[in-house]
Motif scaffolding. Structure first.
Motif, PDB file in Angstrom:
ATOM      1  N   VAL A   1      69.768  21.950 -67.662  1.00  0.00           N
ATOM      2  CA  VAL A   1      68.934  22.217 -66.672  1.00  0.00           C
ATOM      3  C   VAL A   1      67.672  21.448 -67.736  1.00  0.00           C
ATOM      4  O   VAL A   1      67.996  20.693 -68.766  1.00  0.00           O
ATOM      5  CB  VAL A   1      68.873  23.847 -68.079  1.00  0.00           C
ATOM      6  N   ALA A   2      66.897  21.014 -66.925  1.00  0.00           N
ATOM      7  CA  ALA A   2      65.350  20.354 -67.381  1.00  0.00           C
ATOM      8  C   ALA A   2      64.616  21.377 -68.080  1.00  0.00           C
ATOM      9  O   ALA A   2      64.052  21.727 -67.045  1.00  0.00           O
ATOM     10  CB  ALA A   2      65.615  19.424 -66.742  1.00  0.00           C
ATOM     11  N   GLY A   3      64.839  21.320 -68.835  1.00  0.00           N
ATOM     12  CA  GLY A   3      63.053  21.813 -69.758  1.00  0.00           C
ATOM     13  C   GLY A   3      63.873  22.096 -71.488  1.00  0.00           C
ATOM     14  O   GLY A   3      64.934  21.158 -72.119  1.00  0.00           O
ATOM     15  N   ALA A   4      62.131  22.585 -71.747  1.00  0.00           N
ATOM     16  CA  ALA A   4      62.471  22.860 -72.915  1.00  0.00           C
ATOM     17  C   ALA A   4      62.281  24.158 -73.108  1.00  0.00           C
ATOM     18  O   ALA A   4      62.059  25.460 -73.151  1.00  0.00           O
ATOM     19  CB  ALA A   4      61.177  22.397 -73.731  1.00  0.00           C
ATOM     20  N   VAL A   5      63.753  24.287 -74.073  1.00  0.00           N
ATOM     21  CA  VAL A   5      63.596  25.439 -75.027  1.00  0.00           C
ATOM     22  C   VAL A   5      62.790  26.345 -76.004  1.00  0.00           C
ATOM     23  O   VAL A   5      62.508  25.249 -76.639  1.00  0.00           O
ATOM     24  CB  VAL A   5      65.028  26.613 -76.045  1.00  0.00           C
ATOM     25  N   MET A   6      62.163  27.505 -75.632  1.00  0.00           N
ATOM     26  CA  MET A   6      61.088  27.902 -76.668  1.00  0.00           C
ATOM     27  C   MET A   6      61.114  29.389 -77.754  1.00  0.00           C
ATOM     28  O   MET A   6      60.873  29.104 -77.894  1.00  0.00           O
ATOM     29  CB  MET A   6      60.104  28.186 -74.961  1.00  0.00           C
TER      30      MET A   6
END
Length: 449
Positions: A73-78
């Motif tokens: 999953v391409a994304g930043a954990v917030m």
């Protein structure tokens, strides 16, 4: 099917996922890795990317190429909400995602530590990612091209001045490699004399390379200064506004390239946006078996390793010591964590992480290095060979090892490539500037009736 969610695809995260892929039985678990970048950066190669000794893409290990059975999953954990067993992920585009898990692995990695120094965020480059290393190299070579066409004076002096802030391994290795590249490039620039190069290394403490003892550290300082560098100890950067460097020792000068390598800080997600236990530095509290939790009680099904985890160092002589946040530990922690997760899934006890240091080795430029293991210290060319040998063995996958070796062999025959591709950061500039005339230009060129 247990959902195993890994936050971060760096050393520890990559090796955890890789190990789980190889050993998980069908239907036993599904692995998901969340990371904003589609690759793992092999950071020990970044100084050689700076110097053109390693191609940028060869310091990046593709997650999709090597994790065949892992969901990426391409994304930043917030945010991490362990009480709800979910994390919030912000992709590059589109709405936030909420991913649920049964087992959580936190290997988010550290971020570059910065301070509110005037001009720092506008003028300086970091040295933590491949893109930064490529940009630093291109800036230096572009400065050489520009300086060669200028008469001697303030602008030319600025272009030929480089400043590194931070005397740890990242800063010293980057400084040494870039100095070697600049010195080697002079033969292609007869317009520039060696004495015109100004390389400054700024360190707030009274010594560099805290991982080695005093005498080897002093030898590194002498070696860098003998090659034309200037090392400022017990000195801090006060300001970098408009590329004008002001140091706490009173020195001031213009610098065309400023690199910030003054250490790491805990990832903001781990430090501020999780309900997991953290210590006063913002690191996850980890037990010796890499479970998150205190010695008295573990957090069920939550594991952590790498730069954001306070992992007890059972091999150290000092009680309460923690493992050093470096690649040597992160890789081995990832491998141990994969085995421990598999053991817990199958009802077996997890084993503690124990690793005795193999020593420290650093490159200081082509053919120069230093190695220390306890009281054994090796300097110069043998240490440089040891650095290259160790890291070509340590970089994951045979494909990456072969590519790196091929570049080294080519460079040994023909030298390093000194072409600057700084314009690649603005790929549409030539098309927009020199392409089809704009509407107002066509109107101006139209014949008058």
């Amino acid at each position: 099917m247990r959902e195993i969610l890994i936050v971060g695809g760096g050393y520890a995260g990559f090796y955890t996922a890789w190990g789980l892929e190889k050993k998980l039985r069908r239907g036993e678990g599904r692995v998901t890795v969340v990371d904003p970048r589609p690759y793992m950066t092999y950071q020990p190669f970044l100084p050689e990317v700076l110097a053109g000794s390693v191609e940028a893409r060869h310091a990046a290990v593709s997650l999709r190429r090597h994790l065949h059975r892992t969901r990426l999953v391409a994304g930043a954990v917030m945010e991490i909400r362990n009480n709800d067993r979910c994390v919030t992920v912000r992709p590059e585009s589109g709405p936030d995602l909420v991913l649920r898990y049964d087992i959580l692995v936190v290997t988010a990695g550290a971020v570059t530590r910065t301070f509110p120094i005037p001009g720092l965020s506008e003028e300086a480059f970091g040295l933590k990612h491949v893109e930064e290393a490529v940009a630093i190299r291109d800036r230096l070579l572009t400065s050489f091209d520009r300086a060669s066409g200028l008469p001697r004076g303030p602008e030319r002096e600025k272009l030929l001045t480089v400043t590194f802030v931070g005397g740890g391994f990242s800063g010293v290795e980057g400084f040494g490699e870039l100095l070697a590249l600049a010195t080697a490039s002079l033969k292609h620039y007869p317009e520039i004399d060696a004495e015109e190069l100004r390389f400054h290394l700024v360190e707030a403490r009274g010594r560099i390379l805290p991982e080695v003892t005093d005498r080897p550290g002093e030898w590194v300082v002498r070696s860098l200064e003998k090659r034309g560098g200037t090392v400022h100890l017990n000195t801090q950067l006060v300001s970098a506004e408009k590329s004008h460097v002001v140091l706490s020792n009173g020195e001031e000068f213009d610098s065309g390239l400023i690199v910030w390598a003054a250490g790491n800080a805990s990832n903001p997600v781990v430090h501020n946006r999780t309900d997991l236990p953290v210590d006063e530095r913002g690191l996850l509290i980890v037990r010796p078996d890499l479970r998150v939790g205190t010695p008295a009680q573990a957090v069920p099904d939550v594991w952590a390793a790498g730069d954001d985890a306070a992992v007890p160092d059972l091999a150290a002589d000092t009680p309460g010591a923690l493992t050093v946040p470096n690649a040597q530990h992160a890789v081995r922690q990832g491998k141990r964590m994969a085995r421990n997760i598999l053991a817990s899934l199958r009802g077996r006890p997890a084993k503690n992480y124990v690793h005795r240091s193999l020593g420290v080795v650093a490159t200081l430029g082509l053919g120069r290095g230093i190695f220390q293991y306890h009281h054994l210290v090796i300097k110069g060319f043998p240490a440089w060979l040891m650095h290259r040998g160790y890291h070509v063995l340590a970089v994951p996958t045979w494909e990456r090892k072969a590519r790196v070796l091929a570049v080294w062999c080519t460079a040994a025959l023909y030298g390093r490539d000194i072409v600057s591709l700084a314009s690649v950061q603005r790929p549409r500039e030539a098309f927009v500037t020199h392409g089809e005339p704009r509407h107002e230009e066509r109107a101006a060129d139209a014949p008058t009736p």
